[in-house]
Every structure is written in C-alpha cells, then in structure tokens.
Write an enzyme that holds these catalytic residues in place. Sequence first.
Site, short mmCIF file in Angstrom:
data_model
loop_
_atom_site.label_atom_id
_atom_site.label_comp_id
_atom_site.label_asym_id
_atom_site.label_seq_id
_atom_site.Cartn_x
_atom_site.Cartn_y
_atom_site.Cartn_z
N LYS A 42 -6.74 23.64 29.73
CA LYS A 42 -5.55 24.44 29.40
C LYS A 42 -4.48 23.53 28.79
CE LYS A 42 -3.99 23.90 34.19
NZ LYS A 42 -4.07 24.49 35.54
N ARG A 137 0.39 32.37 44.79
CA ARG A 137 0.74 32.43 43.37
C ARG A 137 -0.05 33.59 42.79
NH1 ARG A 137 -0.02 27.09 39.72
NH2 ARG A 137 -2.20 27.69 40.00
N TYR A 259 24.16 6.82 25.42
CA TYR A 259 24.98 7.97 25.80
C TYR A 259 25.37 7.86 27.26
CZ TYR A 259 23.47 10.19 21.47
OH TYR A 259 23.24 10.49 20.15
N MET A 307 17.26 11.39 22.03
CA MET A 307 16.28 12.30 21.43
C MET A 307 15.16 11.53 20.74
SD MET A 307 16.82 15.32 18.61
CE MET A 307 17.71 16.46 19.64
C1 LIG Z 1 -4.94 23.68 36.35
C2 LIG Z 1 -5.94 24.22 37.26
C3 LIG Z 1 -6.99 23.42 37.74
C4 LIG Z 1 -7.07 21.93 37.48
O1 LIG Z 1 -6.21 21.26 38.35
P1 LIG Z 1 -6.07 19.64 38.32
O2 LIG Z 1 -5.14 19.35 39.41
O3 LIG Z 1 -5.52 19.32 36.98
O4 LIG Z 1 -7.43 19.10 38.51
C5 LIG Z 1 -7.96 24.01 38.52
N1 LIG Z 1 -7.90 25.33 38.83
C6 LIG Z 1 -6.90 26.12 38.39
C7 LIG Z 1 -6.88 27.55 38.78
C8 LIG Z 1 -5.88 25.60 37.62
O5 LIG Z 1 -4.90 26.40 37.19
#
Ligand SMILES: *Cc1c(COP(=O)(O)O)cnc(C)c1O
Length: 361
Positions: A42, A137, A259, A307
């Site tokens: 992802k 969640r 800054y 930046m």
């Molecule tokens: C992002 C995610 C993972 C991977 O988690 P890591 O900590 O990056 O290994 C696994 N399962 C779900 C549902 C996730 O959203």
Amino acid sequence: MLAVGNPVSRPIQAHINLSALENNLRVARRAAPSARIMAVIKADGYGHGLIRVAEALSAAEGFALLDIQDAVHLREAGFRQTILLLEGSFNAGDLAVAAQYDLACVIHSAWQLAMLDACPGREKLDVWLKVNSGMNRLGFAPQQAVQAMEQLRRHRAVRGITLMTHFANADEARGIAEPLTLFNDFAAQYRVARSLANSAALLRYPETHGDWVRPGLMLYGASPFPEIGAQQLGLQPAMTLRSRIIGVQELRAGDEIGYGALFRAEHAMRVGIVACGYADGYPRHAASGTPVLVDGQRTQTLGRVSMDMLYVDLSKLPQAGVGSPVTLWGEGLPVEEVARAAGTVSYELMCALTARVPVKV
Ligand SMILES: *Cc1c(COP(=O)(O)O)cnc(C)c1O
C-alpha cells in the site's frame, strides 16, 4: 564542486535497492516458512514505487494494497498473484471491477455486506472477512462476524472466504495474547484460511502465522521493534535518501541559524547546508541533533528544517564542504533512528517522500 550527472539537477535522490527487497522477503519466508506471504505494498509500496516493488517481491504469493486502480495496474502489468484490497470496495462499481480483475476484497463492515447483496451480475469474488479483535478500527466484532459469515457462505457472489484480523500491539510489550485468543475462538468454528500477522507479529509470534502473513514494513528493511535494530533481524534498507551539501557557513560564537533561530553557536563552527527539506519529505519536526551522515560520517542536524534545505554540523568534519555526499536515512543510517528523533515512525518517513525527489533504482 557538485558532482552530479545533470548540472541543472538538484542533488537529492532516493535510491531504491531491489536486492534489499528480495533479501527482506527471504527473511520473512524463513521466519514464517509454513505461511503464504501477502506482501503489503500500500501507499505506493511504502513510498518505494508500486510496480518496482511488486517486481522485486514477485516471489510473494500475494500483494495487498488499498487503491483499486493500483490493483488493476498490477494485473495489467501481468502479476498473477492474489491481490487483496485491504479496505475492500468503496462502491458497487468497484466490486464489479474487483470481480473482473480477480481482486480479493476485505469485507469489514455491514455496509460492505449490503453492497455485495446489491451486486447485480454473476461476478464471483474472493472475500476476506475482517474481524475486530480489539483494535477497534475496521472489522466485525466476533458476535457480528458469525452472522456475516452465514451471509457470506450462502452468497452467490462469494467464492473463497479468508478470515483476517489485525493487531494493535504486536510491536509493543502488550503483545497479541488477548486478540489472538479472541480471533482463534471465533475462527475455530470454520474451516477457512486465516491471516493475522503484520511484520511485528510475523517476526515475534509464530502462533499468528496462519495461512497468510501480511508483512509490510520489514520488507522495506525497517525494524518494527524499538529495541531491535533492522540489521539484527537480517533486514536491509530498501530506501536510501541522499543529497549533498550545497553551501557552507562559518559561524562565530553567538550566531544563530535558520527560521526561528532555534540553534545558536556557542563557539565558532562550520555548518553545511543540505539540499533536502520538508518539501522532499524530510520531517520538519526533526529536532537539532537528528543523526545524519556527511561523507559517510555521522553528525547531526541543527536548527529548523526548512522547505528545501536543512543544516548539518560540520565542526568535526573539516574535510566536508560543498559537494560532500549526505545520507538522510537508509544505508548506514537506519530510518528508525531519524524517525525517533522526529517523534514519528519509519513508516511515515518512507511514505512521506515527495514526488519531486528523483528515484534511482
Ligand atoms: C499495513 C498493514 C499491514 C502491514 O503492516 P506492517 O506493520 O507494515 O508489517 C498488514 N495488515 C494490514 C491490515 C495493514 O493495514
């Protein structure tokens, strides 16, 4: 001088090491030899680039991501692995696309079940029913998941069912005991595949491996554990963010930099100006003292990140100057250390790399 290939290009670059990805997948395989691997790619492969990551990880049995366009892109690029949409489908149209491209869909809420019911065609889908084991969640509480399972098992559009859950504390002292029991008690009623483990659970809790493990972070070479370094786990960083010094300032005692004048020199010193700032994805909240490599040697940032630039301490590096190579994180400097200094996690730094940073593979 700035020794860069193109004289007009800014010297910042993200180097993606494909053999590190391959190595890290082997580490996952060794740690969970009995499970299939669903490589989590992802967020554009955690900032490493979707297709190049999928190619490097093509020995994985599956890929998990969120965006259906990315999933279709993978299919069209020829990937035949299981592809899982981690948040499932957001509308009925996407369900049809998922069926057409053979994309497995998470079902995490009643509204998604209802959408499946409204699905008109003769599509067949693989679904992953998400059970909420305490993270609160996404997912059905076990009591509601029983009914959801009933519906899915009778559903004309459903082909295979996998049960999944996700842990909130696999990387923490709290661990996974309670949610694991909750999930296993529920799953014991069904003879279907199971998937529980993210990177932390995969590495630490073999009892969570089930049929599919879902590593993300570890594949990119970062450790999920605050107390164990990536190297100790056999992981290699897949992303190294590099730039160069483009300016040097000689400070006198009392001079301030940046800054907000957050840093004030107590004595005469040299500081280097690095072509890397928060618009490149470097965290603005990295305080003075965040580790950085200049000429391969460890030093620290000073003052506030701007930046497009940041300051580094050259007081102990007399040889360093304009053109000296700088590593912001990656090979030689674990991203976890930079993340800690910025009050965040390595995940966020990798994902935050911005589009203007050229990538070199
Ligand atoms: C992002 C995610 C993972 C991977 O988690 P890591 O900590 O990056 O290994 C696994 N399962 C779900 C549902 C996730 O959203």
